[in-house]
Design a protein around this motif. Structure first.
Motif, PDB file in Angstrom:
ATOM      1  N   LEU A 108      78.178  86.924 133.748  1.00 41.11           N
ATOM      2  CA  LEU A 108      79.340  87.490 133.067  1.00 41.11           C
ATOM      3  C   LEU A 108      78.897  88.008 131.703  1.00 41.11           C
ATOM      4  CD1 LEU A 108      82.425  87.909 132.695  1.00 41.11           C
ATOM      5  CD2 LEU A 108      82.546  85.516 131.988  1.00 41.11           C
ATOM      6  N   GLN A 109      79.245  89.265 131.406  1.00 42.56           N
ATOM      7  CA  GLN A 109      78.762  89.875 130.166  1.00 42.56           C
ATOM      8  C   GLN A 109      79.869  90.323 129.221  1.00 42.56           C
ATOM      9  OE1 GLN A 109      76.291  92.537 132.627  1.00 42.56           O
ATOM     10  NE2 GLN A 109      74.706  92.092 131.106  1.00 42.56           N
ATOM     11  N   GLY A 110      81.120  90.170 129.612  1.00 45.59           N
ATOM     12  CA  GLY A 110      82.193  90.575 128.729  1.00 45.59           C
ATOM     13  C   GLY A 110      83.538  90.096 129.235  1.00 45.59           C
ATOM     14  N   ILE A 111      84.489  90.031 128.298  1.00 41.41           N
ATOM     15  CA  ILE A 111      85.827  89.527 128.585  1.00 41.41           C
ATOM     16  C   ILE A 111      86.837  90.624 128.276  1.00 41.41           C
ATOM     17  CG2 ILE A 111      87.566  87.818 127.940  1.00 41.41           C
ATOM     18  CD1 ILE A 111      85.152  85.997 127.106  1.00 41.41           C
ATOM     19  N   GLY A 112      87.572  91.040 129.304  1.00 36.51           N
ATOM     20  CA  GLY A 112      88.605  92.052 129.139  1.00 36.51           C
ATOM     21  C   GLY A 112      89.947  91.411 128.857  1.00 36.51           C
ATOM     22  N   LEU A 113      90.677  92.017 127.933  1.00 35.43           N
ATOM     23  CA  LEU A 113      91.994  91.530 127.538  1.00 35.43           C
ATOM     24  C   LEU A 113      92.985  92.677 127.655  1.00 35.43           C
ATOM     25  CD1 LEU A 113      90.705  89.782 124.298  1.00 35.43           C
ATOM     26  CD2 LEU A 113      91.355  88.614 126.414  1.00 35.43           C
ATOM     27  N   GLN A 114      93.733  92.706 128.750  1.00 35.49           N
ATOM     28  CA  GLN A 114      94.747  93.738 128.902  1.00 35.49           C
ATOM     29  C   GLN A 114      95.772  93.586 127.785  1.00 35.49           C
ATOM     30  OE1 GLN A 114      96.393  93.930 132.867  1.00 35.49           O
ATOM     31  NE2 GLN A 114      94.414  93.412 133.765  1.00 35.49           N
ATOM     32  N   SER A 115      96.366  94.671 127.403  1.00 39.62           N
ATOM     33  CA  SER A 115      97.249  94.661 126.245  1.00 39.62           C
ATOM     34  C   SER A 115      98.537  95.421 126.532  1.00 39.62           C
ATOM     35  CB  SER A 115      96.520  95.270 125.047  1.00 39.62           C
ATOM     36  OG  SER A 115      95.356  94.533 124.772  1.00 39.62           O
ATOM     37  N   HIS A 116      99.345  94.867 127.396  1.00 41.47           N
ATOM     38  CA  HIS A 116     100.649  95.443 127.735  1.00 41.47           C
ATOM     39  C   HIS A 116     101.712  94.712 126.911  1.00 41.47           C
ATOM     40  CE1 HIS A 116      98.819  97.524 131.091  1.00 41.47           C
ATOM     41  NE2 HIS A 116      98.328  96.373 131.537  1.00 41.47           N
ATOM     42  N   ALA A 136      84.613  82.634 121.106  1.00 40.42           N
ATOM     43  CA  ALA A 136      83.780  81.431 121.106  1.00 40.42           C
ATOM     44  C   ALA A 136      82.788  81.416 122.273  1.00 40.42           C
ATOM     45  CB  ALA A 136      84.656  80.178 121.140  1.00 40.42           C
ATOM     46  N   PHE A 137      83.045  82.205 123.307  1.00 39.92           N
ATOM     47  CA  PHE A 137      82.113  82.276 124.437  1.00 39.92           C
ATOM     48  C   PHE A 137      80.864  83.087 124.098  1.00 39.92           C
ATOM     49  CE2 PHE A 137      86.042  81.332 126.847  1.00 39.92           C
ATOM     50  CZ  PHE A 137      85.585  80.235 127.558  1.00 39.92           C
ATOM     51  N   GLY A 138      80.899  83.815 122.983  1.00 40.89           N
ATOM     52  CA  GLY A 138      79.737  84.603 122.589  1.00 40.89           C
ATOM     53  C   GLY A 138      79.571  85.892 123.365  1.00 40.89           C
ATOM     54  N   LEU A 139      80.611  86.322 124.047  1.00 42.46           N
ATOM     55  CA  LEU A 139      80.579  87.557 124.827  1.00 42.46           C
ATOM     56  C   LEU A 139      81.433  88.615 124.142  1.00 42.46           C
ATOM     57  CD1 LEU A 139      81.119  86.036 128.379  1.00 42.46           C
ATOM     58  CD2 LEU A 139      78.970  86.889 127.420  1.00 42.46           C
ATOM     59  N   PRO A 140      81.113  89.902 124.362  1.00 44.83           N
ATOM     60  CA  PRO A 140      81.959  90.939 123.803  1.00 44.83           C
ATOM     61  C   PRO A 140      83.363  90.894 124.413  1.00 44.83           C
ATOM     62  CG  PRO A 140      80.046  91.904 124.924  1.00 44.83           C
ATOM     63  CD  PRO A 140      79.965  90.424 125.089  1.00 44.83           C
ATOM     64  N   LEU A 141      84.331  91.167 123.571  1.00 45.23           N
ATOM     65  CA  LEU A 141      85.708  91.272 124.019  1.00 45.23           C
ATOM     66  C   LEU A 141      86.081  92.753 124.082  1.00 45.23           C
ATOM     67  CD1 LEU A 141      87.373  88.540 121.756  1.00 45.23           C
ATOM     68  CD2 LEU A 141      86.357  88.258 124.029  1.00 45.23           C
ATOM     69  N   GLN A 142      86.847  93.096 125.085  1.00 42.99           N
ATOM     70  CA  GLN A 142      87.264  94.479 125.260  1.00 42.99           C
ATOM     71  C   GLN A 142      88.771  94.521 125.488  1.00 42.99           C
ATOM     72  OE1 GLN A 142      86.537  96.983 128.983  1.00 42.99           O
ATOM     73  NE2 GLN A 142      84.925  97.624 127.592  1.00 42.99           N
ATOM     74  N   VAL A 143      89.456  95.359 124.733  1.00 46.83           N
ATOM     75  CA  VAL A 143      90.886  95.561 124.939  1.00 46.83           C
ATOM     76  C   VAL A 143      91.039  96.597 126.046  1.00 46.83           C
ATOM     77  CG1 VAL A 143      93.029  96.338 123.891  1.00 46.83           C
ATOM     78  CG2 VAL A 143      91.422  94.972 122.563  1.00 46.83           C
ATOM     79  N   ARG A 161      99.485 100.505 114.729  1.00 47.50           N
ATOM     80  CA  ARG A 161      98.607 100.443 113.560  1.00 47.50           C
ATOM     81  C   ARG A 161      98.097  99.016 113.336  1.00 47.50           C
ATOM     82  NH1 ARG A 161     102.214 100.908 109.242  1.00 47.50           N
ATOM     83  NH2 ARG A 161     102.397  98.669 109.629  1.00 47.50           N
ATOM     84  N   ASP A 162      99.015  98.057 113.351  1.00 43.94           N
ATOM     85  CA  ASP A 162      98.629  96.667 113.097  1.00 43.94           C
ATOM     86  C   ASP A 162      97.726  96.121 114.202  1.00 43.94           C
ATOM     87  OD1 ASP A 162     100.233  96.899 110.859  1.00 43.94           O
ATOM     88  OD2 ASP A 162     101.891  95.725 111.709  1.00 43.94           O
ATOM     89  N   PHE A 163      98.055  96.438 115.437  1.00 48.12           N
ATOM     90  CA  PHE A 163      97.266  95.958 116.571  1.00 48.12           C
ATOM     91  C   PHE A 163      95.828  96.476 116.485  1.00 48.12           C
ATOM     92  CE2 PHE A 163      95.580  96.457 120.868  1.00 48.12           C
ATOM     93  CZ  PHE A 163      95.677  95.159 121.331  1.00 48.12           C
ATOM     94  N   PHE A 164      95.680  97.779 116.290  1.00 47.96           N
ATOM     95  CA  PHE A 164      94.336  98.337 116.243  1.00 47.96           C
ATOM     96  C   PHE A 164      93.580  97.895 114.990  1.00 47.96           C
ATOM     97  CE2 PHE A 164      96.023 101.204 119.502  1.00 47.96           C
ATOM     98  CZ  PHE A 164      95.030 101.019 120.456  1.00 47.96           C
ATOM     99  N   ALA A 172      84.022  90.386 117.439  1.00 53.92           N
ATOM    100  CA  ALA A 172      83.726  90.234 118.862  1.00 53.92           C
ATOM    101  C   ALA A 172      84.284  91.369 119.707  1.00 53.92           C
ATOM    102  CB  ALA A 172      84.273  88.900 119.374  1.00 53.92           C
ATOM    103  N   VAL A 173      85.251  92.113 119.173  1.00 54.31           N
ATOM    104  CA  VAL A 173      85.833  93.219 119.933  1.00 54.31           C
ATOM    105  C   VAL A 173      84.885  94.407 119.832  1.00 54.31           C
ATOM    106  CG1 VAL A 173      87.790  94.795 120.146  1.00 54.31           C
ATOM    107  CG2 VAL A 173      88.186  92.397 119.533  1.00 54.31           C
ATOM    108  N   ASP A 174      84.329  94.793 120.973  1.00 56.63           N
ATOM    109  CA  ASP A 174      83.366  95.887 120.944  1.00 56.63           C
ATOM    110  C   ASP A 174      83.927  97.194 121.475  1.00 56.63           C
ATOM    111  OD1 ASP A 174      83.230  95.618 123.734  1.00 56.63           O
ATOM    112  OD2 ASP A 174      81.049  95.544 123.785  1.00 56.63           O
ATOM    113  N   SER A 175      85.122  97.159 122.064  1.00 53.17           N
ATOM    114  CA  SER A 175      85.709  98.429 122.509  1.00 53.17           C
ATOM    115  C   SER A 175      87.189  98.239 122.816  1.00 53.17           C
ATOM    116  CB  SER A 175      84.972  98.978 123.727  1.00 53.17           C
ATOM    117  OG  SER A 175      85.077  98.098 124.817  1.00 53.17           O
ATOM    118  N   VAL A 176      87.880  99.339 122.731  1.00 52.64           N
ATOM    119  CA  VAL A 176      89.303  99.396 123.057  1.00 52.64           C
ATOM    120  C   VAL A 176      89.473 100.541 124.021  1.00 52.64           C
ATOM    121  CG1 VAL A 176      91.624  99.763 122.149  1.00 52.64           C
ATOM    122  CG2 VAL A 176      89.949  98.508 120.787  1.00 52.64           C
TER     123      VAL A 176
END
Length: 176
Positions: A108-116, A136-143, A161-164, A172-176
């Motif tokens: 596993l290399q990343g954690i996706g977080l859907q944002s609805h 804390a898992f040390g993996l990149p997070l992606q929105v 604006r606030d979310f982004f 840890a967030v490497d992409s949206v």
């Protein structure tokens, strides 16, 4: 695929069919994708794990890795950041699933977080706490899959604006 449901009474055939599907899909797209959600929405879509056991998820990650060694492999789920950040059962399940995958050697290399988002917007402070929890898992997070479904356009713009701002400020967030 339609034939998968018909295999629920033949677990070895079911396991082989799903394994073949993962291998075929990733191999067909080899070199064309940068990242791939090996598992999407395990909180709600767990029929295969119920039948085959949770260990099978680790196998799927290894199969995807074998089919394309360059592909970044992710897990992805919804309701982690949304719902005011109060869906504790969903968050705990996601954290447990990720912990189990990693402890069993899944690549596993990343954690996706859907944002609805709907009207129950999650406060920036709560967003940061949730991001910290999964960072804390040390993996990149992606929105992933971001949207805000509310009729108040000013609130929608302010929250966007606030979310982004929160997402891009977290290391840890490497992409949206």
């Amino acid at each position: 695929p339609r034939d998968v449901a018909s295999l629920q009474d033949d677990l070895p055939a079911l396991k082989e069919r799903v394994a073949r599907h993962v291998t075929e899909e990733v191999a067909a797209l080899r070199g064309k994708l940068v990242e791939f959600d090996v598992i999407n929405e395990p909180f709600s879509n767990h029929d295969l794990m119920d039948l085959l056991g949770e260990r099978v998820m680790v196998d799927w990650f290894h199969l995807a890795r074998e089919a394309d060694p360059e592909l970044r492999l992710y897990i992805n789920d919804y309701a982690i950041l949304s719902a005011g950040g109060r869906d504790k059962a969903h968050q705990q399940h996601y954290e447990k699933t990720i912990r189990n995958l990693l402890s069993q050697g899944a690549p596993l290399q990343g954690i996706g977080l859907q944002s609805h988002f709907g009207m129950d917007l999650t406060a920036p402070e709560r967003l940061l706490a949730i991001l910290d929890r999964f960072a804390a898992f040390g993996l990149p997070l992606q929105v992933t899959e971001h949207d805000i479904d509310i009729s108040d356009e000013v609130l929608q713009a302010d929250y966007t604006r606030d979310f982004f701002t929160v997402m891009f400020s977290h290391p840890a967030v490497d992409s949206v």
